[in-house]
Design an enzyme around this catalytic site. Structure first.
Site, mmCIF file in Angstrom:
data_model
loop_
_atom_site.group_PDB
_atom_site.id
_atom_site.type_symbol
_atom_site.label_atom_id
_atom_site.label_comp_id
_atom_site.label_asym_id
_atom_site.label_seq_id
_atom_site.Cartn_x
_atom_site.Cartn_y
_atom_site.Cartn_z
ATOM 1 N N LYS A 75 0.843 -1.200 0.000
ATOM 2 C CA LYS A 75 0.000 0.000 0.000
ATOM 3 C C LYS A 75 0.879 1.251 0.000
ATOM 4 O O LYS A 75 1.937 1.271 0.652
ATOM 5 C CB LYS A 75 -0.906 -0.027 1.234
ATOM 6 C CG LYS A 75 -1.992 1.043 1.261
ATOM 7 C CD LYS A 75 -2.870 0.930 2.519
ATOM 8 C CE LYS A 75 -3.998 1.964 2.508
ATOM 9 N NZ LYS A 75 -4.847 1.888 3.710
ATOM 10 N N SER A 105 -9.953 2.330 2.748
ATOM 11 C CA SER A 105 -8.979 3.008 1.922
ATOM 12 C C SER A 105 -8.027 2.064 1.175
ATOM 13 O O SER A 105 -7.429 2.482 0.186
ATOM 14 C CB SER A 105 -8.164 3.958 2.798
ATOM 15 O OG SER A 105 -7.338 3.232 3.689
ATOM 16 N N SER A 142 -10.373 0.074 7.026
ATOM 17 C CA SER A 142 -9.731 0.194 5.712
ATOM 18 C C SER A 142 -9.093 -1.072 5.172
ATOM 19 O O SER A 142 -8.712 -1.118 4.011
ATOM 20 C CB SER A 142 -8.664 1.304 5.751
ATOM 21 O OG SER A 142 -9.268 2.565 5.652
#
EC number: 6.3.5.7
Lengths: 535, 495
Positions: B78, B158, B182
């Site tokens: 990420k 997210s 998330s």
């Protein structure tokens, strides 16, 4: 421990056009912890490094970087708290103080607003005229220092140096117990002295390692006493805070100037506005930095990157047990053990090095030390471990002489060469040797001064020098008598006069001293002259 | 072997050890899949050179019989994780071009475990969002579509890029971070597994901070077993993070027995929201039945302060974010606005931050600034902290009463269409987190497991919440649920 009692100093009074006004002062002193690394990073704290060379990723607030507490800094804050006889909070916590400035990379300062590590304490502030005041400490907390913004290197650009960013400061907050400019200076001096004894802050104001925010207000006589009774601030005037002062002289000037400004406003029917001000020493005035309305909203909240700081009572006790003897205790002990005057004891304990030096002189002079003759270092105020036992009658007998020699001769001589006590070429053992020679009547006071100069410039064992250079005092009354007889025989007219006017005996004493090269024992000479001239 | 990119971590690991394939082959298969999947906008910085170099090194180690737990396994990272020398911009324009001089602890541990980084994954800007639509890179797209419908769907957020990449087999697994859901929400939206461990399990050092007291990293994988393998590599004590727990890390994979007989599973009544879609209720009931069939005892429990969790979360998280994001000021790194003559430092801050932060980040910075302001602090921030304490206590009471894990839906719905929420009140978007934020507020481990499909063929997930530090037990319960649910659906490749 001696309980020294003092008279309270009189508050500073400034006569206004209508009334007399008294000053009320509280201080926030920022003391940089003497540590090698910063409060939350491993970067060096060394002063004077190339700009931006002592900067860790966390100091520059790089993304994802996290603070980790430096245990050494915590210990220094605890030591300082103990030195100020303050409560140590076993549970404290860090908060973020949020504001934007280029020299504050995180956009917040990590501080301790809600739960400081040190609670209430007190400092005895002596004014040197026999008066003293106990100033209450409200709290001490740890926080990060900011960096340095430089605006005057380029017409269009500002520069930032982050070397200082994140260095550990102790903010020592006093109650409004200080009553005049001199007291303010004495308060800072006392804090500095205590921290220097503890080794927690070097107290270097020039480098900014010790700075103060000074809160000043004025009130009518009698109001302060009402405040003291009730602790209700409404009895006092509105205060203004003068920021970031790092000179004792300017602090005193600024307080006086600010007090006069406030008095003028009040007497003209106005109201003092609570605000932050800066002192301009060139113009001798304080200027508004920001008003209460413009005051930052710092949005303090607990720093989620740090767990609460929990310390063990055992650890605190351990630190307390290793605390050095502090200035007040040392001074009281010097007065007791060495028969010093309050003044001499103050001078000799002002710096811990000087105090150790003096003490080593006395201990050597009374042969209370072993062969190594090293400086005496105290581990605690009560145990006096390394000193061993000594004869107090002797130490009190020698103390006064030793104090005179250290304060007058040694300090004077060092000052002439612009040197500190740690640079003294005369060791305590050598000075003790000189004192021993004086005390045993081996040399006269005058010869002692010559001897001191020789030891200072050339070194050597005082007793040996005296022996080798024939500086020994003549105490043999036969030799003195012979010299005196010669002088009497050569000056019959003076003898007659002296018989009428005994004051003239001094002339004969002087002649004998001259004839013996200053080595005659003055006491013996005096006695003989008196006897021979029958006066 | 064909379709190597479709393997999971465990399968690929076993194949590597048996010599059936090499890390270079696995990596090349993934790189090829990534290059063919630009339409998903999942990988936003590709690092093929680093990947192949690490793959070759991994093959050497495997050959030498010196293979650590994830040796040679290609994964995505990420964008919130700082990776040394590789763009790490938290999907924000304010960090455009930022290449850190350091590697986050978690990604370094993965490197040390032999994992191969394929590149950086899309996400919501600063991890603020539930649909990956706040990203400065543009939104990631879910590989899933509704039956007979071409509308593009959100992979969730997210960690949307991570979820899309794992679901589309662009990598074997990916890292995610979870501040309010998330990891778990995008996992549920994409039919993947995502676990947020106990707060303090994974180091936060080097992970761009959103809300420090809530942020946790975790793996996003194709199976519970893979989650166990990867979590073990990611977590552990880190002296550089003061909130990291100094606890031993168990062998999570070894704890996957599938035996949950006698375990007590709590069903919290407060999670039965008004207007909950029938499909979600049914999935939840089915999940409970499956666990019961596996020998667990199902008990009704109450977590009375649940309804206050979302508002408390949306006070605490923005408050911390407003402070954490203050460092992006244009002074030292990242974006700095072009200034006009006469502009001073205030203009520099204002223009830089107005240009650098997107609308959702700005909204949260402003909300956070407001709730910390003098005069509002007690009413908002302090009250939210008290709520947080009560929520934590709700869970403690449930666990104290003998509950081993708590079963809830992972999300209130299946994935929604991209752009569908654009016009909606931001609070509508925040409601996505309603089942997940409690877990962050309480600091507990939570895992999302795919459990079924909705009527339109989209995946739905269930959440299991465990006791603090008992990820091993939680993973085992999830493993039992996964086995019973038998979720095997994959998105039809359209990209």
């Amino acid at each position: 421990m001696l309980d020294l009692t003092y008279e309270l100093p009189k508050p500073k009074v400034i006569a206004g056009a209508k009334h007399d006004w008294e000053l009320v002062i509280g201080m926030e002193v920022h003391a940089q912890v003497s540590s090698n690394a910063k409060l939350f990073s491993g970067a060096s704290t060394k002063f004077g490094a190339e700009p931006n060379s002592n900067v860790a990723f966390v100091d520059a607030a790089m993304p994802g970087m996290l603070p980790v507490i430096n245990e050494y800094c915590v210990e220094q804050a605890v030591r300082t708290g103990l030195g100020l006889k303050a409560d140590i909070n076993l549970w404290s916590a860090f908060d973020r103080k949020n504001y934007f400035y280029p020299d504050l990379p995180q956009g917040y300062q990590i501080s301790q607003l809600y739960h400081p590590i040190v609670g209430e304490g007190e400092v005895l502030v002596e004014l040197g005229d026999g008066t003293a005041r106990k100033v209450r400490i409200e709290r001490i907390h740890m926080e990060q220092d900011a960096g340095k913004s430089i605006h005057d290197m380029d017409p269009n650009m500002s520069f930032v140096d982050l070397n200082r960013t994140g260095v550990c400061l102790m903010e020592i907050v006093s109650r409004p117990d200080i009553r005049g400019p001199e007291e303010a200076a004495a308060y800072i001096a006392k804090l500095r002295q205590i921290m220097q004894y503890l080794g927690t802050c070097d107290g270097n104001m020039q480098n900014g390692n010790l700075r103060a925010d000074v809160n000043v207000s004025v009130c009518l006589p009698g109001q302060y006493e009402k405040y003291q009774e009730t602790q209700d601030f409404s009895h006092l005037g509105t205060r203004c805070e003068i920021k970031n002062m790092n000179s004792m002289r300017f602090i005193q000037q600024a307080i006086e100037v600010e007090a006069r400004r406030q008095i003028a406003i009040i007497e003209a029917g106005g109201e003092v506005e609570q605000e932050t001000r800066l002192y301009d020493p060139d113009k001798g005035e304080t200027r508004s930095m920001r008003s209460k309305e413009e005051a930052h909203d710092y949005r303090y909240f607990p720093d989620p990157d740090l767990l609460p700081l929990e310390i063990e009572q055992e650890w605190v006790d351990d630190i307390a047990a290793k605390l050095p003897e502090l200035p007040d205790e040392k001074k009281a002990r010097f007065i007791e053990d060495f028969a010093l005057s309050d003044y001499d004891a103050s001078v000799l304990t002002a710096e811990v090095e000087a105090a150790s030096y003096f003490e080593a002189v006395v201990m050597n002079a009374i042969d209370a030390l072993d062969e190594s003759g090293e400086f005496i270092v105290y581990t605690t105020s009560s145990s006096n471990k390394s000193i061993g036992s000594f004869d107090k009658v002797q130490s009190r007998d020698v103390g006064k002489t030793a104090a005179n020699w250290v304060i007058n001769e040694l300090f004077g001589r060092l000052k002439k060469d612009d040197k500190g006590i740690s640079e003294s070429s005369v060791t305590p053992k050598q000075l003790a040797g000189i004192i021993k020679l004086i005390k045993s009547d081996a040399i006269s006071g005058k010869i002692a001064k010559d001897l001191f100069e020789i030891v200072y410039t050339e070194g050597g064992d005082p007793a040996q020098i005296v022996e080798e250079r024939g500086m020994k005092q003549v105490t043999d009354t036969g030799a003195i008598e012979a010299a005196l007889d010669e002088i009497i025989a050569a000056n019959p007219a003076q003898v007659e006069k002296a018989k009428v006017n005994p004051k003239l005996a001094g002339w004969f004493v002087g002649q004998v001293m001259k004839a013996t090269g200053g080595k005659a024992n003055p006491k013996a000479v005096n006695e003989l002259v008196a006897k021979k001239l029958g006066s | 072997m064909s379709d190597l990119n479709k393997l999971g971590l465990a399968e690929a690991r076993d194949a590597l050890r048996k010599g059936d394939t090499t890390s270079v082959e696995l990596t090349e298969a993934c790189l090829k899949a990534i290059d063919a999947a630009d339409a998903l906008n999942a990988f936003v910085h590709k690092t093929p050179e680093i990947a192949l170099e690490r793959a070759r090194a991994a093959d050497e180690r495997i050959k030498a019989g010196d293979a650590p737990s994830m040796c040679g396994l290609p994964i995505g990272i990420k964008d919130l994780f700082c990776t040394k020398g590789v763009d790490s911009q938290a999907a924000s324009n304010i960090l455009k071009g930022f290449k850190p001089e350091y590697e986050s602890t978690v990604s370094q541990q993965l490197v040390d475990a032999g994992a191969v980084m394929l590149g950086k994954l899309n996400m919501d800007e600063f991890a603020m969002g539930s649909s990956n639509e706040t990203s400065a890179y543009g939104n990631a797209v879910s590989p899933w579509r509704r039956d007979g419908d071409d509308a593009q769907l959100t992979p969730g957020g997210s960690s949307g890029g991570s979820a899309a990449a794992v679901a589309a087999d662009l990598c074997l697994a990916a890292t995610g971070t979870d501040t309010g859901g998330s990891i778990r929400q995008p996992a549920a939206f994409t039919g993947t597994v995502g676990i947020k461990p106990t707060y303090g399990r994974c180091s936060r050092w080097g992970v761009v901070a959103f809300a420090s007291s809530l942020d946790q990293a975790g793996p996003m994988t194709k199976s519970v077993r893979d989650a166990a393998i990867m979590l073990e590599a990611m977590c552990g004590h880190d002296p550089k993070d003061s909130t990291s727990a100094d606890l031993p890390v168990p062998d999570f994979e070894a704890m996957l027995t599938g035996d949950i007989r006698g375990k007590k599973i709590g069903i919290p009544k407060e999670y039965r929201m008004d207007g909950m879609p029938e499909e979600i209720s049914k999935l939840w009931a089915d999940g409970a039945e499956m666990l019961k069939a596996a020998g667990a005892e199902i008990v009704d429990i109450s977590l009375p302060h649940t309804k206050y969790a979302l508002p408390a979360y949306y006070v605490i998280a923005p408050a911390e974010a407003s402070s954490n994001l203050a460092r992006y000021d244009g002074v030292r790194y990242g974006h700095r606005a072009t200034l006009e003559a006469g502009d001073g430092i205030t203009e520099m801050y204002e223009k830089t931050r107005a240009e650098g932060f997107g609308p959702e980040v700005q909204r949260r910075v402003m909300v956070g600034t407001y709730v910390l302001s003098a005069g509002f602090y007690d009413a908002y921030y302090n009250r939210a902290r008290k709520v947080r304490t009560l929520i934590k206590k709700d869970f403690e009471d449930a666990f104290a009463a003998g509950v081993d894990a708590i079963l809830t839906p992972a999300t209130p719905s299946a994935a929604f269409g991209l752009g569908e929420m654009t016009e909606a009140d931001p609070v509508q978007m925040y409601l996505n987190d309603v089942f997940t934020v409690t877990v962050n507020l309480a600091g507990l481990p939570g895992i999302a497991v795919p459990a079924g499909l909705d009527a339109k063929g989209l995946p739905l997930g269930l959440q299991l919440i465990g006791k603090p530090w008992e990820e091993g037990d939680l993973l085992n319960t999830a493993y039992a649920l996964e086995s019973a649910a038998g979720f095997v659906a994959k998105p039809q490749q359209w990209w």
